[in-house]
Write an enzyme that holds these catalytic residues in place. Structure first.
Site, PDB file in Angstrom:
ATOM      1  N   HIS A  97      25.202  18.131   1.579  1.00  0.00           N
ATOM      2  CA  HIS A  97      24.721  19.402   2.233  1.00  0.00           C
ATOM      3  C   HIS A  97      23.762  19.786   1.117  1.00  0.00           C
ATOM      4  O   HIS A  97      22.779  20.319   1.252  1.00  0.00           O
ATOM      5  CB  HIS A  97      25.848  20.437   2.460  1.00  0.00           C
ATOM      6  CG  HIS A  97      26.321  20.206   3.775  1.00  0.00           C
ATOM      7  ND1 HIS A  97      26.988  19.163   4.078  1.00  0.00           N
ATOM      8  CD2 HIS A  97      26.087  21.159   4.811  1.00  0.00           C
ATOM      9  CE1 HIS A  97      27.406  19.246   5.640  1.00  0.00           C
ATOM     10  NE2 HIS A  97      26.727  20.308   5.943  1.00  0.00           N
ATOM     11  N   HIS A 115      42.648  42.730  50.074  1.00  0.00           N
ATOM     12  CA  HIS A 115      41.943  41.352  49.574  1.00  0.00           C
ATOM     13  C   HIS A 115      43.196  40.329  49.930  1.00  0.00           C
ATOM     14  O   HIS A 115      42.683  38.867  50.361  1.00  0.00           O
ATOM     15  CB  HIS A 115      41.693  41.326  48.208  1.00  0.00           C
ATOM     16  CG  HIS A 115      40.236  41.484  47.943  1.00  0.00           C
ATOM     17  ND1 HIS A 115      39.164  40.702  48.242  1.00  0.00           N
ATOM     18  CD2 HIS A 115      39.401  42.403  47.524  1.00  0.00           C
ATOM     19  CE1 HIS A 115      38.147  41.018  48.069  1.00  0.00           C
ATOM     20  NE2 HIS A 115      38.219  42.259  47.583  1.00  0.00           N
ATOM     21  N   GLU A 153      40.139  45.184  36.762  1.00  0.00           N
ATOM     22  CA  GLU A 153      39.055  44.478  37.335  1.00  0.00           C
ATOM     23  C   GLU A 153      37.966  45.565  37.492  1.00  0.00           C
ATOM     24  O   GLU A 153      36.777  45.686  37.277  1.00  0.00           O
ATOM     25  CB  GLU A 153      39.254  43.672  38.389  1.00  0.00           C
ATOM     26  CG  GLU A 153      37.941  42.966  38.853  1.00  0.00           C
ATOM     27  CD  GLU A 153      38.403  42.054  40.047  1.00  0.00           C
ATOM     28  OE1 GLU A 153      37.675  41.305  40.740  1.00  0.00           O
ATOM     29  OE2 GLU A 153      39.492  42.322  40.854  1.00  0.00           O
ATOM     30  N   HIS A 154      38.367  46.584  38.508  1.00  0.00           N
ATOM     31  CA  HIS A 154      37.665  47.550  39.061  1.00  0.00           C
ATOM     32  C   HIS A 154      38.311  49.065  38.566  1.00  0.00           C
ATOM     33  O   HIS A 154      39.649  49.035  38.743  1.00  0.00           O
ATOM     34  CB  HIS A 154      37.467  47.567  40.545  1.00  0.00           C
ATOM     35  CG  HIS A 154      37.024  46.206  41.070  1.00  0.00           C
ATOM     36  ND1 HIS A 154      37.881  45.348  41.628  1.00  0.00           N
ATOM     37  CD2 HIS A 154      35.937  45.945  41.374  1.00  0.00           C
ATOM     38  CE1 HIS A 154      37.230  44.376  42.004  1.00  0.00           C
ATOM     39  NE2 HIS A 154      35.979  44.658  41.601  1.00  0.00           N
ATOM     40  N   ASP A 173      30.915  45.917  45.605  1.00  0.00           N
ATOM     41  CA  ASP A 173      31.176  44.497  45.936  1.00  0.00           C
ATOM     42  C   ASP A 173      30.142  43.833  46.950  1.00  0.00           C
ATOM     43  O   ASP A 173      29.874  42.823  47.110  1.00  0.00           O
ATOM     44  CB  ASP A 173      32.507  44.847  46.913  1.00  0.00           C
ATOM     45  CG  ASP A 173      33.846  44.792  46.257  1.00  0.00           C
ATOM     46  OD1 ASP A 173      33.695  44.353  44.888  1.00  0.00           O
ATOM     47  OD2 ASP A 173      35.064  45.022  47.003  1.00  0.00           O
ATOM     48  N   GLN A 181      41.111  47.315  48.204  1.00  0.00           N
ATOM     49  CA  GLN A 181      41.592  46.350  47.525  1.00  0.00           C
ATOM     50  C   GLN A 181      42.840  45.724  47.763  1.00  0.00           C
ATOM     51  O   GLN A 181      42.869  44.372  47.785  1.00  0.00           O
ATOM     52  CB  GLN A 181      41.751  46.918  45.949  1.00  0.00           C
ATOM     53  CG  GLN A 181      41.834  45.663  44.779  1.00  0.00           C
ATOM     54  CD  GLN A 181      40.416  45.176  44.677  1.00  0.00           C
ATOM     55  OE1 GLN A 181      39.281  45.729  44.869  1.00  0.00           O
ATOM     56  NE2 GLN A 181      40.287  43.783  44.699  1.00  0.00           N
TER      57      GLN A 181
END
Length: 429
Positions: free
Chosen positions: A415, A258, A322-323, A356, A255
């Site tokens: 209505h 990245h 996220e993960h 991934d 990670q």
């Protein structure tokens, strides 16, 4: 990596904070580019491609010849890997097809939902040092399964006007309709507004740098939907005394590489594991090609020692990663307590890299704590749910009085009247 030894719950809120992202300075620059693209179309797109990508483009659209050439430049091993990953992604997302059921909510009142694909979607795929051809599969496959009529892809070219061939092969495999050699803010603007060459779309998908993310957020306020808010990528690994430090360190670094603003977090119940993982991170980091990027990311990353696994999962839920990798012996029990996470990986062999690329789940996920409220991309991301209902005469008898009474009490006489006239005149129909 910063260490936190048995932090108190009062400290959690500060520890789970991500690196601050200041978009205020970007907003003015991004809005000027977007307006220019909106007003001047292809000319503005070419201008910014020359300015930011140092390339002059005669045509923006990728030709059939370029697609054929890309196919010859990609190895058979990579083609096979792309095909396998695509097949798994398709299998996983096909099971998400919505099957609406007609429900008679009252006698003569039948209601149901239909899932309708978004007609035109735009996919943004970053290029540069990490051309994310895997993201092409993650976005185009569910778009195709959903039935989107037009799938448009934009990705930045190199300074020779070429697209990474693996991106083009993945686009061809997954059924992208049109591919354009455009990156950055100008690509988001082109798909949001439409230009002479690039069609306007209704929803935008895909990751990008801070400029791209800011552009997506700005066009969202102008009527173009986006997949989700996003920030830098992140992972949280929960480990215990039985975890393999080599595996855990590899997951943290996968990670960290990245980007310099990515974040890797270890939560462990074992001090020995914490020490071993820290040592293993340093060993593996030294041989990484993207070492400098990972080193900067690790400055934002954290090693956290907690008392027990319940505290570990509570801390993870507060972080909302996220993960989330549960590299623990009791991963099945712990998984039942996960509340906030984009995607969860169970057991020592379930590395994030699997998700991934090739396990079949989608890797386009909520970051920066948005997992508390957002799902990752899935088949529903490319659809809208439209409700239908049918009332018979019996249905008017069933709910007519309630509709009139409720409308009258909200002081909405028109209505009430729409139902009342039917109740009063049914016998004459």
């Amino acid at each position: 990596m910063k260490k936190y030894i048995y932090p108190t719950k009062d400290e959690w809120a500060e520890i789970v904070k991500r690196p601050h992202l200041d978009f205020s300075k970007l907003n003015e620059t991004v809005s000027k580019i977007l307006l220019d693209v909106k007003l001047h179309g292809d000319a503005a797109v070419r201008k910014y491609s020359q300015k930011f990508d140092q390339v002059e483009l005669e045509t923006l659209k990728v030709s059939a010849k370029e697609l054929q050439e890309a196919d010859s430049l990609v190895s058979s091993d990579l083609k096979d890997a792309i095909q396998q990953a695509f097949g798994n992604i398709v299998r996983f997302h096909e099971k998400q097809v919505f099957k609406g059921e007609k429900i008679e909510t009252a006698q003569g009142v039948v209601c149901w939902q239909e899932s309708i694909p978004i007609d035109k979607v735009g996919l943004y795929i970053p290029g540069g040092t990490a051309p994310l051809f895997s993201t092409v599969l993650m976005l185009a496959a569910p778009a195709r399964i959903a039935g989107c009529k037009k799938i448009v892809l934009c990705t930045p070219p190199d300074n020779e006007g070429k697209i990474n061939p693996a991106i083009l092969v993945a686009a061809k495999v997954s059924g992208v309709d049109e591919i354009y050699k455009v990156g950055g803010v100008q690509a988001i603007g082109a798909m949001a507004y439409g230009t002479e060459s690039i069609p306007q779309v209704y929803k935008l998908f895909g990751p990008g740098n801070q400029y791209v993310m800011t552009a997506k957020q700005q066009v969202q306020t102008q009527g173009v939907a986006i997949d989700m808010p996003a920030g830098p990528s992140e992972v949280c690994v929960i480990a215990d005394e039985d975890s393999n430090p080599m595996y855990v360190a590899a997951d943290l670094l996968s990670q960290a590489e990245h980007g310099s603003d990515s974040q890797a977090v270890l939560i462990t119940t074992s001090e020995a594991t914490l020490i071993a993982v820290e040592e293993e991170v340093n060993n593996q980091l030294s041989v990484l090609p993207r070492k400098e990027i990972a080193e900067k990311s690790l400055e934002n990353s954290k090693l956290i020692l907690v008392h027990d696994w319940m505290e570990a999962i509570a801390f993870s839920n507060a972080y909302a990663p996220e993960h989330l990798i549960l590299a623990v012996s009791n991963y099945e029990e712990m998984a039942q307590h996960v509340i906030n996470a984009g995607s969860v990986f169970l057991g020592k062999y379930s590395c994030e890299s699997a998700g991934d690329y090739a396990s079949g789940t989608n890797h386009t996920l909520p970051t920066h704590g948005y997992a508390v409220a957002y799902s990752g991309v899935n088949l529903d991301s490319f659809c809208r749910k439209i409700t239908f209902q049918h009332l018979s005469e019996e249905g008017i008898h069933s709910i007519g009085k309630s509709v009139v009474v409720m409308a009258e009490n909200e002081h909405l006489e028109a209505h009430a009247n729409a139902m009342r006239v039917r109740m009063n005149n049914m016998k004459n129909d």
